[in-house]
Motif scaffolding. Structure first.
Motif, PDB file in Angstrom:
ATOM      1  N   ARG A  41       0.857  -1.204   0.000  1.00  0.00           N
ATOM      2  CA  ARG A  41       0.000   0.000   0.000  1.00  0.00           C
ATOM      3  C   ARG A  41       0.890   1.250   0.000  1.00  0.00           C
ATOM      4  N   HIS A  42       1.422   1.548  -1.147  1.00  0.00           N
ATOM      5  CA  HIS A  42       2.524   2.529  -1.238  1.00  0.00           C
ATOM      6  C   HIS A  42       2.157   4.002  -1.113  1.00  0.00           C
ATOM      7  N   HIS A  43       0.854   4.364  -1.177  1.00  0.00           N
ATOM      8  CA  HIS A  43       0.495   5.790  -1.115  1.00  0.00           C
ATOM      9  C   HIS A  43       0.188   6.301   0.298  1.00  0.00           C
ATOM     10  N   LEU A  47       6.955  -1.645  -9.003  1.00  0.00           N
ATOM     11  CA  LEU A  47       6.561  -1.861 -10.403  1.00  0.00           C
ATOM     12  C   LEU A  47       5.134  -1.411 -10.713  1.00  0.00           C
ATOM     13  N   ASP A  48       4.391  -1.040  -9.682  1.00  0.00           N
ATOM     14  CA  ASP A  48       3.021  -0.547  -9.851  1.00  0.00           C
ATOM     15  C   ASP A  48       3.021   0.609 -10.866  1.00  0.00           C
ATOM     16  N   VAL A  49       1.947   0.736 -11.630  1.00  0.00           N
ATOM     17  CA  VAL A  49       1.879   1.792 -12.655  1.00  0.00           C
ATOM     18  C   VAL A  49       1.863   3.195 -12.034  1.00  0.00           C
ATOM     19  N   HIS A  50       1.562   3.264 -10.725  1.00  0.00           N
ATOM     20  CA  HIS A  50       1.561   4.559 -10.038  1.00  0.00           C
ATOM     21  C   HIS A  50       2.885   4.788  -9.280  1.00  0.00           C
ATOM     22  N   HIS A  51       3.185   6.060  -9.061  1.00  0.00           N
ATOM     23  CA  HIS A  51       4.403   6.428  -8.330  1.00  0.00           C
ATOM     24  C   HIS A  51       4.302   5.993  -6.861  1.00  0.00           C
ATOM     25  N   VAL A  82      -0.030  -4.882 -10.258  1.00  0.00           N
ATOM     26  CA  VAL A  82      -0.145  -5.344 -11.652  1.00  0.00           C
ATOM     27  C   VAL A  82      -1.152  -4.501 -12.444  1.00  0.00           C
ATOM     28  N   ASP A  83      -1.273  -3.226 -12.041  1.00  0.00           N
ATOM     29  CA  ASP A  83      -2.188  -2.345 -12.772  1.00  0.00           C
ATOM     30  C   ASP A  83      -1.565  -1.785 -14.054  1.00  0.00           C
ATOM     31  N   GLY A  84      -0.367  -2.228 -14.372  1.00  0.00           N
ATOM     32  CA  GLY A  84       0.237  -1.874 -15.665  1.00  0.00           C
ATOM     33  C   GLY A  84      -0.089  -2.908 -16.727  1.00  0.00           C
ATOM     34  N   GLY A 112      -0.225  -4.751  -4.754  1.00  0.00           N
ATOM     35  CA  GLY A 112      -0.396  -3.328  -5.013  1.00  0.00           C
ATOM     36  C   GLY A 112      -1.644  -3.166  -5.858  1.00  0.00           C
ATOM     37  N   GLY A 113      -1.569  -2.316  -6.891  1.00  0.00           N
ATOM     38  CA  GLY A 113      -2.720  -2.120  -7.766  1.00  0.00           C
ATOM     39  C   GLY A 113      -3.010  -3.347  -8.618  1.00  0.00           C
ATOM     40  N   GLY A 114      -4.061  -3.238  -9.410  1.00  0.00           N
ATOM     41  CA  GLY A 114      -4.523  -4.360 -10.237  1.00  0.00           C
ATOM     42  C   GLY A 114      -6.030  -4.386 -10.126  1.00  0.00           C
ATOM     43  N   TYR A 115      -6.700  -3.762 -11.061  1.00  0.00           N
ATOM     44  CA  TYR A 115      -8.123  -3.447 -10.916  1.00  0.00           C
ATOM     45  C   TYR A 115      -9.034  -4.308 -11.764  1.00  0.00           C
ATOM     46  N   ASN A 116      -8.465  -5.310 -12.396  1.00  0.00           N
ATOM     47  CA  ASN A 116      -9.244  -6.371 -13.019  1.00  0.00           C
ATOM     48  C   ASN A 116      -8.900  -7.602 -12.171  1.00  0.00           C
TER      49      ASN A 116
HETATM   50 ZN    ZN Z   1      -1.300   1.528  -8.894  1.00  0.00          ZN
END
Ligand code: ZN
Ligand code: V1P
Ligand code: CA
Length: 379
Positions: free
Chosen positions: A143-145, A179-183, A266-268, A303-307
């Protein structure tokens, strides 16, 4: 502690329990994703392998959470549900102050969730500190943010910061690779003034794209151990693989970390509803293989990954990679089999749904940017 790797197979821990997956499945941004991830990994038989140890998560104590987070934020998270049951909804000013609005609104079990997500990554760090495992997987973490005293970008507490701080008890230099698509802004902020933690984030960077930081240009204010790799849309497997070899590998070689934390949002992936990139599962597999080849004590976080079906596919594949096993391209029959329609296959291809705007000339700018940021990084 001697962290030698004489054995062929890494000792792998996997942090999971059914109750924890249920808690994580209430996270509004990723409804039911946690259940999907663990269910698919279990359906592939990976949780029953001898070389993987399933560890039930534990709660972080208030004291542990307060190593990074502010006491009033921690107390608020722990008590908000009970308080709302008695006193009614919290006033909007307080919610705003703690960032618990919009994409971070209060959800069922938020206090327990905060304790367990942090406790799990702390536990992962402790396992490495005590040389009990070589690799610890915690797919619900990353949870990087999250900030010291506020939630941000779907992140309530920053399990990563807490985990790295714990690793610092044993390991002099820690690499954080995001590696998440977000900073990875929250983690960068926490360690920006120390050269003992190298934070590296690759992310999509464009006007209006969350969170908007990580340009790679704001070098002077901070320590020398912050590297941002701002990228454009359509990033594909080949480009990422080359970037890894040309930029990440030499950086890591000169920093010589004693332990590594990989945030593997894996939201990239191609087709992600929030992401802008064009990566395949195999692309994350490439990166993981390269990280594992360093043979350093390693925590692997989500981390992310929304599908959710795509995230479950990737995390199942990556878990099999960690264990050095090949798994079938056909999704095994199980309770949630229908979620993998219409193809019922594991692979999500980088179908070239969008062009890779990371052109040669843009990438040469990125190389310069990274060179300027990594100037002086040495162990
Ligand atoms: Zn993300
Ligand atoms: O864009 C924003 C906010 C809106 N403000 C003006 C900034 N937030 C993003 C948050 C993305 C968080 C990504 C988390 C992670 O890096 C790590 C787990 O993957 C956002 C977006 C978006 N499209 O970027 N929030 C929402 N969409 C959102 C969706 C539904 C309800 C509320 C917010
Ligand atoms: Ca990132």
């Amino acid at each position: 502690h001697a962290h030698t790797h004489a054995h062929t197979h890494a000792r792998v821990a996997y942090i999971y329990s059914k109750d924890y997956a249920a808690l994580c499945s209430h996270l509004p941004s990723n409804l039911n994703r946690s259940k999907a991830v663990h269910t698919l990994i279990d359906a592939y038989g990976l949780l029953r392998l001898r070389d993987l140890t399933v560890i039930a998560p534990r709660r972080a104590t208030v004291k542990e959470l307060c190593r990074y987070h502010s006491r009033d934020y921690v107390e608020f998270l722990r008590q908000v549900e009970e308080k709302e049951r008695v006193d009614g909804p919290t006033d909007s000013h307080t919610l705003e102050e703690y960032g618990l609005v919009h994409d971070c609104s209060i959800f069922e079990g938020i206090g327990d969730y905060a304790e367990f997500v942090a406790g799990s990554t702390l536990q992962a760090a402790t396992f490495l500190n005590e040389n009990e495992f070589d690799i610890v997987i915690h797919w619900d973490g990353g949870r990087h943010h999250a900030g010291k005293d506020m939630a941000a970008g779907f992140c309530i507490v920053n399990d990563i910061v807490l985990g790295i701080m714990e690793l610092q008890k044993t390991f002099d230099r820690v690499l954080y690779l995001d590696l998440d698509v977000h900073h990875g802004d929250g983690v960068e902020k926490a360690f920006q003034f120390t050269d003992k933690v190298l934070t590296v984030s690759l992310h999509h960077f464009a006007e209006g794209f969350y969170p908007g930081t990580g340009s790679g240009k704001d070098v002077s204010a901070r320590s020398k151990a912050v590297v941002n790799v701002p990228l454009r849309s359509g990033l594909c497997r080949k480009t990422l693989s080359n970037l890894f070899d040309d930029l990440i590998e030499p950086l890591v070689a000169s920093f010589n970390p004693k332990a590594v934390v990989l945030q593997c949002g894996v939201d990239g992936m191609a087709g992600d509803p929030l992401g802008k990139w064009n990566l395949s599962i195999a692309s994350y597999g490439d990166c993981l293989q390269k990280v594992m080849a360093w043979k350093k004590p390693l925590i692997i976080l989500g981390g992310g990954g929304y599908n959710s079906a795509a995230a479950a596919r990737s995390y199942a594949y990556l878990t099999s990679q960690v264990l050095g096993r090949d798994i079938s391209d056909e999704i095994p029959e199980h309770d949630q089999f229908e979620d993998y329609a219409p193809d019922f296959l594991l692979k999500v291809e980088d179908a070239g749904r969008q062009p890779d705007e990371n052109t040669e000339s843009y990438l040469s700018q990125v190389r310069d940017l990274v060179a300027r940021q990594s100037d002086g990084i040495a162990s």
